[in-house]
Design a protein around this motif. Structure first.
Motif, short mmCIF file in Angstrom:
data_model
loop_
_atom_site.label_atom_id
_atom_site.label_comp_id
_atom_site.label_asym_id
_atom_site.label_seq_id
_atom_site.Cartn_x
_atom_site.Cartn_y
_atom_site.Cartn_z
N ARG A 62 0.78 -1.31 0.01
CA ARG A 62 0.16 0.03 0.12
C ARG A 62 1.03 1.25 -0.06
O ARG A 62 0.37 2.24 0.20
N ARG A 63 2.28 1.20 -0.10
CA ARG A 63 2.98 2.19 -0.12
C ARG A 63 2.66 3.20 -1.32
O ARG A 63 2.38 2.76 -2.28
N ARG A 64 3.17 4.38 -1.13
CA ARG A 64 2.96 5.37 -2.29
C ARG A 64 3.85 5.13 -3.37
O ARG A 64 3.64 5.24 -4.59
N THR A 65 5.13 4.55 -3.11
CA THR A 65 6.07 4.32 -4.14
C THR A 65 6.74 3.11 -4.03
O THR A 65 7.94 2.94 -4.10
N GLY A 66 6.22 1.91 -3.21
CA GLY A 66 6.76 0.60 -3.28
C GLY A 66 8.27 0.60 -2.81
O GLY A 66 8.58 1.07 -1.88
N ILE A 67 8.78 -0.24 -3.70
CA ILE A 67 10.34 -0.48 -3.08
C ILE A 67 11.15 0.29 -4.25
O ILE A 67 10.90 0.14 -5.35
N VAL A 68 11.80 1.20 -3.81
CA VAL A 68 12.76 1.97 -4.58
C VAL A 68 14.12 1.75 -4.57
O VAL A 68 14.78 2.26 -5.41
N SER A 69 14.49 0.81 -3.91
CA SER A 69 15.91 0.14 -3.87
C SER A 69 15.90 -0.82 -4.93
O SER A 69 15.36 -1.56 -5.01
N ARG A 70 16.98 -0.47 -5.79
CA ARG A 70 17.05 -1.39 -6.97
C ARG A 70 17.38 -2.97 -6.53
O ARG A 70 16.77 -3.97 -6.88
N GLY A 71 18.40 -3.12 -5.54
CA GLY A 71 18.55 -4.11 -4.98
C GLY A 71 17.37 -4.87 -4.15
O GLY A 71 17.20 -6.10 -4.39
N GLY A 72 16.75 -3.91 -3.38
CA GLY A 72 15.59 -4.53 -2.82
C GLY A 72 14.54 -4.92 -3.58
O GLY A 72 13.82 -5.78 -3.43
N SER A 73 14.37 -4.34 -4.69
CA SER A 73 13.20 -4.67 -5.69
C SER A 73 13.50 -5.89 -6.34
O SER A 73 12.84 -6.98 -6.65
N ILE A 74 15.08 -6.25 -6.66
CA ILE A 74 15.33 -7.60 -7.39
C ILE A 74 15.14 -8.76 -6.45
O ILE A 74 14.45 -9.63 -6.81
N LEU A 75 15.55 -8.41 -5.07
CA LEU A 75 15.33 -9.72 -4.04
C LEU A 75 13.77 -9.87 -3.86
O LEU A 75 13.28 -10.91 -3.49
N ALA A 76 13.04 -8.81 -3.64
CA ALA A 76 11.67 -9.13 -3.41
C ALA A 76 10.95 -9.71 -4.53
O ALA A 76 10.16 -10.63 -4.31
N ARG A 77 11.42 -9.34 -5.87
CA ARG A 77 10.93 -10.20 -7.02
C ARG A 77 11.11 -11.70 -7.01
O ARG A 77 10.59 -12.68 -7.13
N TRP A 78 12.40 -11.91 -6.40
CA TRP A 78 12.86 -13.26 -6.54
C TRP A 78 11.94 -14.01 -5.19
O TRP A 78 11.63 -15.16 -5.46
N CYS A 79 11.97 -13.16 -4.14
CA CYS A 79 11.17 -14.14 -3.19
C CYS A 79 9.92 -14.23 -3.46
O CYS A 79 9.36 -15.56 -3.00
N LEU A 80 9.20 -13.31 -4.24
CA LEU A 80 7.88 -13.70 -4.50
C LEU A 80 7.80 -14.71 -5.67
O LEU A 80 6.70 -15.67 -5.67
N ALA A 81 8.67 -14.61 -6.70
CA ALA A 81 8.58 -15.51 -7.68
C ALA A 81 8.66 -17.31 -7.23
O ALA A 81 8.13 -17.91 -7.71
N HIS A 82 9.62 -17.06 -6.12
CA HIS A 82 9.87 -18.43 -5.81
C HIS A 82 9.03 -18.76 -4.27
O HIS A 82 9.25 -19.83 -3.74
#
Lengths: 633, 633
Positions: B349-369
């Motif tokens: 529900r954040r206004r700007t989600g995840i803005v760290s490049r590294g953070g968003s890469i890892l978030a995507r990995w976590c969710l995908a797996h």
């Protein structure tokens, strides 16, 4: 950098041929900001009140939902607007006739009478000189003064329980109501550090703050062109920009353009610090064409009149200068009445002595005559003149520190104590009063400045120059001082006097003025967020939403400086297509965190997350406390 | 703007012919700052310690006393120097051979053994490719690693009571002793907000701060070119500059020049955030030619290795990347091990989600797996690798807020709690650790960030990105963030990651890097003054003295950016004579407060003042309390 405004200027300007030295519409930067409309809100108490704001129109949010594009409109964002008629393409502009009167109620004010002409001896002498005809402002200016025995200042009205048209004007201006449907209202609760911010700005709040001396509404009765604004801790933090020619550089047309330019970028008031030639004529052009309050330091012009020799200054010359400028419509005067003879020994061992121009002029006068500062001894007479025109005091800090080493020293605080005494006298005599502050102060000594000023000046608005938080960065002093300005604004300072990158080095050009004003606008806004001005966060929320949704145009248009934001983007990715791209040059498409973050939000992932979240909730609250080894799923 | 340095570069550079993409001395900006000498202080414990500082030589003060000119010499001012050999005209420069080794003691370190070659599979594959020969760094690089069972990190040494050569180096570097005769020692007592600043920086203070985890000394054993520096609250606030090519723009030569350029202006460390081509080869050129610690975010390169698809990341690829970079000599790694699967729902529900490049890469990995972050589950193995090379952790804040609205939210603080857990583990395993922080935070929410970080991370050094105190000023975010940086530096942050004017808009060019670094240097210095770093005020005092005495050249030379200060002065008054003038273009000769203030100091006036002062003292203490009417003398 200024292509847009320059193009706008050409579009908006009339065909009047320029004369050699006086300004014309061609020499000005006018026209609206991109995607912006000027809107005017009428008063409810006073129908001829007409309050300007700027509305920034946004593009819709486009989301792909199940393969279909969904367009959701974004409401326009209303912002505070200092630009005056110059940013309104529909406003008539004729510099030779002056701005339209935003305060028409002055024309028939029962407590004012119209003078047959200027009463200042100097003004009359200047008006009689044929050689100045080409320089003289050609339009009409009716000079008014309070009728004998009548009280006409905003302070006197406020104390009498009267809500003036100016008060309604600033209440509407500050309240800055967004559209009903506005979705970006979320705001962190502020922390005004012991001060109770009003929940809503109403005309009565404005009146009450002025009545207790905690706010000023600088509005000379001879400045009907003014769009009223207010300076006080309960309101948005304001920014002043200094303009003015000097003995080294001078041009009337340049000064009027500097006024228009500075207010375009966000200056709430402008101080004309001219010390060069034709100060009187330049000021008339400026005031007649200014929608913001104009401040001056009358001692500068008084000094010019006595040939630049401080010792030659007299009360009579100064007094006539006050009247000359009050009749022109100057809204506030910096008066260095706190530079007392007794304080001067305290400055002898300083690293940087006296760095205020006005302060050093008066110190020199005091020492040459071995007499008390004549502004101090004649203070009540000064008050009486200012009350007759509703000129506001900006009590000058002639002994402010000029270096980190001199910050918060005995000289500075001795003068502040005197300013406290003078504030009481001025307010007793009905004169609105604010207090000038430093200067150069390290971060950890800022609070003491605010605490002492609040205490000795009875919460009268504080108006600081910066302060610069270090001395080591000439050419970057807009930044060293924006740091101090943001923090001291949060702490309770009501107006911030800008500093340009050229401070300590040379005269600012237009680009320096822009850099200085924007640095201070962002500092003032940071202070507003921190102290919790209602609605202040709406613009942050809107620009962040635009940023997250890759609405580049909206991001540019919501910026304090839309042109430069766009130019910086285009420096790396100039193609028009890049303005709809879901990435930028910073990280490129693969590494864009915003893009990756969006992918996280796509519906399927979101559903997965929600399942996950439910699972977590059902599993108990200790989600983030477990040790690394335990939660590998 | 860069004439001086560019001229210097040509003067200093050798005659080596440039190749197409790799850097040469011609592509660099080198040479000393004006009026500056490089001085080296040897260690007393370790004779091969040789600590660089910069000495700025000043002109004498000239006073007219009774008609005679009296010259009083001004001692030179010693300043902290990040420029490395590039600002030393006597240092040999050969980019193809790398910098001279500032840490020669590594060559015979008993606890290190020399590897026959790189052990990273990726490095070996890259080295085997003939098509990369032209890009490859041609010099030698000996790869070392801790002997089995030996502890070699600065943290382990400090805990064992050992003062390493690096510790003596940074103690001398920080203590920054001025000349014995130095007359500008006056300094306001600081206020470190509850922290006890050391009165003097000694090797033992350095050791103790590292031992308790309150400071880090990032110094990979494979980076012998490094001039050691320290990051911790007891020391000067440091500045990091980011460089790096991206998929949109890339050139090895550009990146090395960016490194040299950023450190020239004052970057204490440089992060190479490259995401474009030839990351491995570019990094080798950078580390071999860097006198400052180099930081990286290994996940960026790991992602490149798997074709830019986050889901394809594996622990094995990441692990080899850590070894690859540790063997090259990278000094600190940003590791986003705190981006846990459990935290991700908090960002939805954040206004700007995840803005760290590294953070968003890892978030995507976590969710995908639908698995926990593999950096978290493999954290101990990461520690073991880093301990073998003494690579320092910069625990990444992948969930930092990207907007004012998202500041201090549950996602941010959940991650911080995790970073606290991980800090304990890393320190237990002997790995030096600092913690990354936000981002976008309004002024009044900064303190909570510092308080929580200190608490959950046991006072491990905090390293923040800005923070930006408002979102509304893209193109000026070096300023919005310098405000937050200065304040949070005062509050206890140890290193500030710079932000350039292009942040949110595009890739910084050299001018943006300079603007960003200087903005952060002044912010860090403001923080040092506020927290009371011993001696920090000396440079302020010296520049203010020069300013007051119209020693323009000294004022320029003492500035953080001497070139720009001079250029801004010359923009209005270019004549050489103006540099000895007792006024500047700001006020002109008649209105110069400094000049007037000097006249006040002339002996006769001073004597008069002292008489006056005696009179006042003898008259009793109530000098500044009397009402205006009473003191007219």
């Amino acid at each position: 950098m200024t292509n847009t405004t320059e193009r706008a200027a050409r579009t908006e300007s009339s065909a009047r041929a320029p004369t050699s030295q006086t300004p014309t519409e061609q020499t000005l930067t006018t026209g609206p900001f991109p995607a912006s409309r000027k809107v005017y809100t009428p008063g409810t108490r006073y129908p001829d009140v007409r309050v300007p704001h700027r509305e920034i129109d946004l593009t819709p949010t486009v989301e792909m939902i199940g393969g279909l594009a969904r367009h959701t409109p974004n409401p326009s964002v209303r912002v505070y607007d200092t630009g005056g008629p110059y940013t309104d393409p529909d406003a008539p502009l004729d510099l030779h006739a002056g701005l339209p009167h935003a305060r028409p109620w002055l024309h028939n004010h029962p407590d004012l009478h119209t003078l047959p002409g200027a009463t200042s001896a100097y003004t009359r002498a200047q008006n009689a000189r044929a050689d100045l005809a080409d320089l003289r402002y050609p339009g009409a200016h009716t000079i008014r003064r309070a009728r004998a025995g009548r009280t006409i200042t905003q302070l006197q009205a406020a104390r009498a329980g009267v809500i003036t048209p100016e008060m309604e004007f600033v209440a509407i201006r500050e309240a800055l109501r967004q559209a009903e449907a506005f979705e970006l209202r979320h705001q962190h609760p502020g922390n005004a550090l012991g001060f109770q911010m009003p929940r809503e700005i109403t005309p009565e709040v404005v009146r009450a703050e002025i009545a207790r001396g905690r706010a000023v509404l600088p509005a000379n009765i001879n400045h009907p062109e003014l769009e009223p604004m207010i300076i006080g801790r309960a309101f948005r933090v304001k920014v002043n920009a200094n303009i003015g020619n000097s003995a080294v550089k001078a041009s009337v047309a340049d000064e009027v353009e500097k006024l228009v330019w500075a207010t375009r970028w966000g200056a709430d008031t402008v101080m004309d610090l001219s010390t060069g030639k034709h100060i009187h004529q330049t000021r008339e052009w400026i005031v007649r064409n200014s929608a913001v309050p104009i401040g001056t330091v009358p001692i500068y012009q008084a000094l010019e009149k006595v040939g630049g020799v401080p010792e030659a200054l007299t009360w009579d010359v100064y007094r006539d200068t006050l009247i000359e400028q009050a009749e022109q419509g100057v809204d506030y005067f910096t008066v260095h009445a706190g530079v007392r003879l007794a304080h001067l020994p305290l400055t002898v061992r300083r690293r940087t002595g006296i760095v205020s121009r006005g302060g050093s002029i008066l110190a020199r006068w005091c020492l040459a005559h071995h007499q008390e500062n004549f502004l101090y001894t004649h203070f009540r007479e000064i008050c009486e003149i200012m009350a007759a025109f509703d000129v506001t005091f900006s009590l000058g800090d002639g002994l402010r520190p000029g270096s980190i080493e001199d910050a918060n020293d005995a000289a500075q605080f001795a003068e502040l104590d005197t300013l406290g005494e003078l504030t009481k006298i001025a307010q007793e005599l009905g004169v609105q009063t604010m207090i000038e502050g430093p200067g150069h102060v390290p971060l950890h000594l800022l609070q003491e400045n605010v605490d002492r000023q609040l205490q000795v000046c009875g919460e009268a608005p504080f108006y600081t120059l910066g302060p610069l938080v270090t001395d080591v960065a000439p050419a970057y002093d807009h930044i060293t001082s924006a740091v101090g300005a943001a923090v001291i604004g949060w702490m309770g300072v009501s107006m911030l006097c800008y500093v340009t990158p050229k401070e300590h080095l040379g005269l600012p050009d237009k680009n320096d003025v822009r850099d200085g004003v924007i640095a201070y606008r962002l500092a003032a806004h940071a202070a507003d967020l921190a102290k919790g001005v209602p609605g202040a966060q709406a613009r942050d929320n809107a620009i962040s939403k635009a940023r997250f949704e890759f609405r580049w145009e909206d991001q540019f248009n919501l910026a304090l400086d839309p042109e430069r934001a766009r130019a910086f983007h285009d420096a790396t990715l100039p193609a028009e297509a890049a303005k709809t791209a879901h990435f930028c040059s910073m990280c490129g498409p693969h590494f864009c965190s915003m893009k990756l973050s969006h992918d996280l939000r796509a519906d399927d992932v979101l559903l997965g997350l929600q399942d996950k979240a439910r699972e977590f909730r059902e599993g108990g609250g200790e989600l983030y406390r477990s040790a690394p080894e335990e939660v590998t799923t």
